[in-house]
Motif scaffolding. Structure first.
Motif, short mmCIF file in Angstrom:
data_model
loop_
_atom_site.label_atom_id
_atom_site.label_comp_id
_atom_site.label_asym_id
_atom_site.label_seq_id
_atom_site.Cartn_x
_atom_site.Cartn_y
_atom_site.Cartn_z
N THR A 241 0.86 -1.19 0.00
CA THR A 241 0.00 0.00 0.00
C THR A 241 0.89 1.23 0.00
O THR A 241 2.05 1.17 0.39
CB THR A 241 -0.88 0.08 1.27
OG1 THR A 241 0.00 0.00 2.40
CG2 THR A 241 -1.90 -1.02 1.33
N TYR A 242 0.30 2.36 -0.45
CA TYR A 242 1.01 3.62 -0.35
C TYR A 242 0.65 4.25 0.98
O TYR A 242 -0.51 4.25 1.36
CB TYR A 242 0.62 4.56 -1.48
CG TYR A 242 1.07 5.98 -1.24
CD1 TYR A 242 2.36 6.36 -1.60
CD2 TYR A 242 0.24 6.91 -0.61
CE1 TYR A 242 2.80 7.64 -1.35
CE2 TYR A 242 0.67 8.19 -0.36
CZ TYR A 242 1.95 8.56 -0.73
OH TYR A 242 2.39 9.82 -0.46
N SER A 243 1.65 4.76 1.71
CA SER A 243 1.32 5.52 2.92
C SER A 243 2.28 6.70 3.05
O SER A 243 3.36 6.70 2.46
CB SER A 243 1.39 4.64 4.16
OG SER A 243 2.72 4.57 4.61
N GLY A 244 1.88 7.68 3.83
CA GLY A 244 2.66 8.92 3.96
C GLY A 244 3.95 8.77 4.72
O GLY A 244 4.70 9.72 4.88
N THR A 245 4.25 7.56 5.22
CA THR A 245 5.47 7.41 6.02
C THR A 245 6.67 6.92 5.20
O THR A 245 7.75 6.74 5.74
CB THR A 245 5.25 6.40 7.16
OG1 THR A 245 4.84 5.17 6.58
CG2 THR A 245 4.20 6.89 8.14
N ILE A 246 6.48 6.73 3.91
CA ILE A 246 7.59 6.25 3.07
C ILE A 246 8.76 7.23 3.14
O ILE A 246 8.58 8.43 3.03
CB ILE A 246 7.13 6.10 1.60
CG1 ILE A 246 6.09 5.00 1.48
CG2 ILE A 246 8.32 5.81 0.69
CD1 ILE A 246 5.49 4.87 0.11
N GLY A 247 9.94 6.70 3.37
CA GLY A 247 11.15 7.53 3.31
C GLY A 247 11.33 8.49 4.46
O GLY A 247 12.17 9.37 4.40
N ASN A 248 10.56 8.26 5.55
CA ASN A 248 10.67 9.14 6.71
C ASN A 248 12.09 9.12 7.29
O ASN A 248 12.62 8.07 7.58
CB ASN A 248 9.68 8.68 7.77
CG ASN A 248 8.82 9.83 8.22
OD1 ASN A 248 9.12 10.98 7.89
ND2 ASN A 248 7.77 9.54 8.95
N GLU A 249 12.70 10.29 7.46
CA GLU A 249 14.03 10.43 8.07
C GLU A 249 15.13 9.69 7.32
O GLU A 249 16.22 9.49 7.85
CB GLU A 249 14.01 9.96 9.54
CG GLU A 249 13.30 10.94 10.43
CD GLU A 249 13.47 10.58 11.90
OE1 GLU A 249 14.37 9.80 12.21
OE2 GLU A 249 12.68 11.10 12.70
N MET A 250 14.84 9.27 6.13
CA MET A 250 15.83 8.48 5.39
C MET A 250 17.09 9.29 5.10
O MET A 250 18.19 8.77 5.12
CB MET A 250 15.21 8.01 4.09
CG MET A 250 16.10 7.10 3.31
SD MET A 250 15.14 5.83 2.53
CE MET A 250 15.38 4.45 3.58
N GLU A 251 16.93 10.61 4.85
CA GLU A 251 18.10 11.42 4.49
C GLU A 251 19.14 11.42 5.61
O GLU A 251 20.34 11.36 5.36
CB GLU A 251 17.70 12.85 4.14
CG GLU A 251 16.75 13.57 5.08
CD GLU A 251 15.29 13.15 4.91
OE1 GLU A 251 14.94 12.65 3.83
OE2 GLU A 251 14.52 13.28 5.86
N PHE A 252 18.65 11.42 6.85
CA PHE A 252 19.60 11.44 7.97
C PHE A 252 20.27 10.08 8.13
O PHE A 252 21.45 9.99 8.44
CB PHE A 252 18.89 11.85 9.26
CG PHE A 252 18.37 13.26 9.18
CD1 PHE A 252 19.24 14.33 9.23
CD2 PHE A 252 17.02 13.51 8.99
CE1 PHE A 252 18.77 15.62 9.11
CE2 PHE A 252 16.55 14.79 8.88
CZ PHE A 252 17.42 15.86 8.94
N ASP A 253 19.48 9.00 7.88
CA ASP A 253 20.07 7.67 7.92
C ASP A 253 21.20 7.55 6.90
O ASP A 253 22.23 6.96 7.16
CB ASP A 253 19.01 6.61 7.63
CG ASP A 253 18.04 6.48 8.80
OD1 ASP A 253 18.36 7.05 9.86
OD2 ASP A 253 17.00 5.82 8.64
N VAL A 254 20.98 8.12 5.73
CA VAL A 254 21.99 8.02 4.66
C VAL A 254 23.29 8.65 5.12
O VAL A 254 24.36 8.05 5.02
CB VAL A 254 21.49 8.70 3.36
CG1 VAL A 254 22.63 8.86 2.37
CG2 VAL A 254 20.36 7.90 2.75
#
Lengths: 324, 502
Positions: A241-254
């Motif tokens: 499913t699509y949800s609004g939490t995709i990619g949350n905080e991912m930039e900091f993890d990177v």
């Protein structure tokens, strides 16, 4: 000033050794300790579980390593993952097929990467701020076209892609690892990779020698954009499913995992395999062992915060020692 | 054969180059000599395609060429070896040599690093630098080896005209000799070499022809052999009237306010000692790269000191050893680049003048700033230093260079610092303001403030200093007082015998 005063740098130095290989050692130690703490840890299922969780971050961090090696930042990756899948959902609601959705996801990734590249090279914006702006903007687009991030069920093909296995290993894991190895090859074996390091080491020198700085930076951002889109795609596959939490905080993890793996935030040094790979797996290892030992899930961000501090401190130490 | 005929270049207000002709032949080393600002860099920037000449032409092998960009220069086989080598620190020597034209491997898209290492080895052997491992990272090899790598790169890019811009300034003696061997080897191969240097010894040792520039004009050219060093010095600095009156050597105060002993810092500074007496203007004289600015930074604690101590006179008139970083709180430091670290450009003159002693303008308990008192004192300072401004609320960024510098002085005067350190105090200042700033410096010295002066202008040194210490490659080699402080003497001391200490 005889020559002995100048050629002192190759001596073995314990501190330098730990600064360079500390995270590999930590990784090995963690692995053993986790194995002792929880008998379940070293089972195939659990290790697969870790890798399954890590697939998204692996790929996006591989792209991010390129950006950081050239001495830049891409803070828009998380939002880009969200936005590209949101646009795909929008297209689905207007009658698009699965294959079209996949193409749209990756096309949006590449296009946004190109815009980031233009902002940084031609408009001369600071890369951190430009991509931070892009991060907010993309999240705004995603919210708008999905009515505030409402969950949407996706076509069955997404779940099928996630369940597809070769030799008992999910194909998504295999693809991620292949991408990682391919990227490491590009970094170490191609002219493009050499240019990335050169620009990160000294943009001024690269300019005077006449390297195509703008082209390389554009390519690096487009690559990072496509990798971010991959995250959007894989997350859709995993959840269905699509949800609004995709990619949350991912930039900091990177940023965290790149630095953990030894990539310098000042640019010019680092690698994807083993560096960034170890960084990603270590991050998921921490979550995994916390889960296995039954720790409260609310402690996860706290633990991660500590790891980020440690990684940044080691990076700062290394940079300081290089300068003096 | 490289010819630059009748080159003229104008910048707003100045003729940076006036009808300069340069001829360099294959198999010979041409020395390009001149003090800072004489036009050497302008000439070389024209050759390198960074600037465009207003008049004149460039011929290579009797064919006219136009240089519109550094790329054009590269295409015409021109390469520069810079004072600070251009390099990529984390990459290998081989990659550094071939970064401009990496080898393709048989496999599509991939580069052949093994071949690059083999080829790099060839070039390095050609230069007699076999000891450099093409596989090692640039950051692990010495500065001399980095320079060799840069020369190898220029050869790999197919350079026929190689310009060395003060290449020895950060090399050890051993590395320098090696570099000279390499240049001789390049010469034998028929390369055209232009060698820019301040050191006359190096020129007599290495070069065949010379070209001297002074104030943008040619002041001499010819063959080095049989040339007297004194003649060369005259060509470089011109005939200058003798210096103004000095304080007699014996008239200096005996009280030492700042003592620096056995300072070692970085790769450059080696065992530096000096004392600054009360009310004295002490000049530190040396060429670019001699370690002038580095010395001041080390004394102030801005750079790390590896060994040595700094003593400062306390309130009870005795010398006390001081901790690192604390000197900066006691002295005034007029920096080389006032826009960068000398002024708060966006703030007005009042705020700039009181910035170093803000505590004086605060109410006792709550530390509110008393603006009326600030303005009052600033008005006094404006009058005292003759700063030309509409009013005391004008932002510093709107002032002329000379007036900005006066504001910097006002700030430190207001602080009442017993020692002022001046690093290039009149850079970018017009002649009129320059004289006024000289007056200010003499006045504050007469009032008992000690001044440490660093300047690359020999006239400034001669006009202001009571005593001058000569710094050469990070060591103090001499100290001159009184009548010995003259244009020609200072130049001679700084130029001659670059390596006496080995």
């Amino acid at each position: 000033m005889n020559d002995t005063t100048i050629t002192v740098r190759r001596k073995f130095d314990l501190t330098n050794f730990f600064l360079s290989y500390g995270f590999y050692i930590l990784f090995a130690v963690m692995f053993v300790v986790c194995g002792i703490i929880s008998p379940f840890f070293l089972t195939k299922d659990n290790l697969m579980q870790i890798m399954w969780g890590a697939t998204t971050l692996l790929v996006v961090a591989a792209g991010g390593t390129f950006v950081i090696i050239t001495g830049n930042m891409d803070m828009s990756v998380g939002s880009l993952a969200l936005c590209s899948s949101a646009i795909a959902v929008y297209a689905m609601n207007h009658g698009a097929e699965f294959s079209h959705m996949v193409i749209i996801i990756f096309a949006v990734g590449a296009a946004v990467g190109a815009v980031n590249g233009i902002l940084v090279t031609y408009c001369k914006l600071n890369s951190m701020l430009a991509t931070l702006g892009m991060m907010t903007l993309l999240r705004g687009i995603a919210l708008n076209i999905t009515n505030g991030g409402a969950q949407t069920t996706l076509p069955d093909e997404f779940r099928m892609a996630a369940d597809f296995k070769i030799g008992g290993i999910a194909v998504l894991i295999i693809v991620s690892l292949l991408i990682l190895i391919l990227f490491q090859c590009i970094l170490r074996k191609t002219r493009f990779g050499a240019y990335c390091y050169a620009i990160g080491c000294s943009e001024e020198s690269a300019k005077r020698i006449g390297l195509p700085i703008r082209k390389v930076k554009m390519a690096v951002y487009i690559l990072s954009g496509i990798c971010a889109a991959f995250v959007g795609f894989v997350t859709c596959c995993k959840v269905g499913t699509y949800s609004g939490t995709i990619g949350n905080e991912m930039e900091f993890d990177v940023v965290t995992v790149c630095v953990m793996g030894g990539t310098s935030l000042l640019g010019g040094r680092g690698n994807i395999f083993p560096g960034t790979f170890i960084g990603v797996v270590l991050l998921y290892l921490i979550n995994n062992i916390l889960a296995l030992t039954g720790a409260s899930p609310y402690i996860y961000p706290f633990a991660k915060g500590l790891v980020i501090f440690a990684a940044m401190y080691v990076d700062a130490l290394k940079n300081y020692r290089r300068r003096t | 054969m490289l010819e630059m005929n009748n080159i003229t270049k104008k910048f707003p207000g100045v003729r940076a180059l006036d009808n300069v002709t340069l001829k360099a032949e294959p198999g010979k080393v041409l020395a390009l000599i001149g003090v800072n600002g004489a036009g050497k860099s302008t000439l070389m920037n024209i050759l390198g395609g960074i600037l465009k000449q207003d008049e004149g032409e460039i011929l290579i092998n009797e064919k006219k060429v136009t240089m519109n960009s550094p790329k054009d220069a590269e295409k015409n086989g021109i390469a520069f070896i810079h004072q600070e080598p251009l390099f990529f620190s984390s990459m290998s020597v081989a990659q550094n040599v071939f970064i401009g034209n990496l080898f393709k491997s048989n496999f599509p898209f991939l580069t052949d690093n093994k071949k690059a290492e083999r080829e790099a080895k060839k070039y390095l052997r050609l230069l007699g630098a076999d000891d450099i491992d093409p596989h090692s990272a640039m950051e692990e090899i010495t500065i001399g080896a980095r320079q060799m790598t840069e020369i190898a790169r220029s050869l790999a890019m197919g350079a026929n005209i190689i310009i060395f811009d003060e290449p020895t300034s950060s090399l050890s003696l051993h590395e320098k000799n090696k570099l000279f061997d390499v240049i001789r080897k390049l010469k034998q191969e028929g390369k055209i070499i232009i060698y820019i240097s301040h050191f006359l010894d190096e020129i007599t040792e290495l070069c065949d022809d010379y070209l001297v520039l002074r104030d943008g004009k040619m002041s001499g050219a010819g063959v080095v052999e049989g040339l007297h060093k004194e003649d060369l010095v005259t060509m470089v600095i011109g005939q200058k009237p003798s210096a103004a009156e000095k304080k007699a050597a014996g008239n200096l105060s005996e009280e030492t306010i700042l003592k620096v002993s056995h300072i070692v810092s970085g790769n450059l500074l080696q065992d530096v000692n000096f004392e600054l007496r009360k009310g004295e203007i002490l000049g530190i004289w040396g060429l670019m790269g001699s370690g002038r600015t580095e010395l001041v930074r080390a004394v102030l604690g801005l750079d790390r000191i590896d060994a040595g101590e700094v003593f400062f006179m306390d309130k009870d008139k005795s010398l006390k050893k001081i901790k690192k970083n604390t000197l900066l709180k006691k002295v005034g430091y007029v920096t080389e680049s006032r826009h960068y670290d000398g002024l708060f450009l966006n703030m007005d003159i009042t705020n700039n003048c009181t910035a170093a002693k803000l505590d004086n303008y605060c109410t006792r308990r709550m530390k509110f700033i008393r603006a009326d008192k600030e303005v009052q004192d600033t008005k006094k300072l404006i009058q005292k230093l003759n700063i030309k401004v509409p009013d005391e609320k004008t932002p510093a960024s709107l002032l002329s260079g000379g007036n900005q510098q006066k504001v910097v002085f006002a700030k430190w005067l207001n602080k009442g610092a017993p020692v002022l350190i001046l690093d290039e105090p009149t850079r970018g200042v017009d002649v009129g303001s320059k004289m006024e700033i000289y007056k200010i410096i003499r006045k504050i010295a007469a009032e008992g403030t000690s001044v440490l002066l660093i300047s690359s202008e020999v006239d400034e040194m001669v006009d202001l200093s009571d005593r001058v210490i000569i710094l050469k490659r990070g060591r103090i080699t001499e100290s001159v007082e009184g009548r010995d402080i003259s244009n020609s003497n200072l130049m001679k001391l700084a130029l001659s015998g670059g390596d006496t200490h080995e």
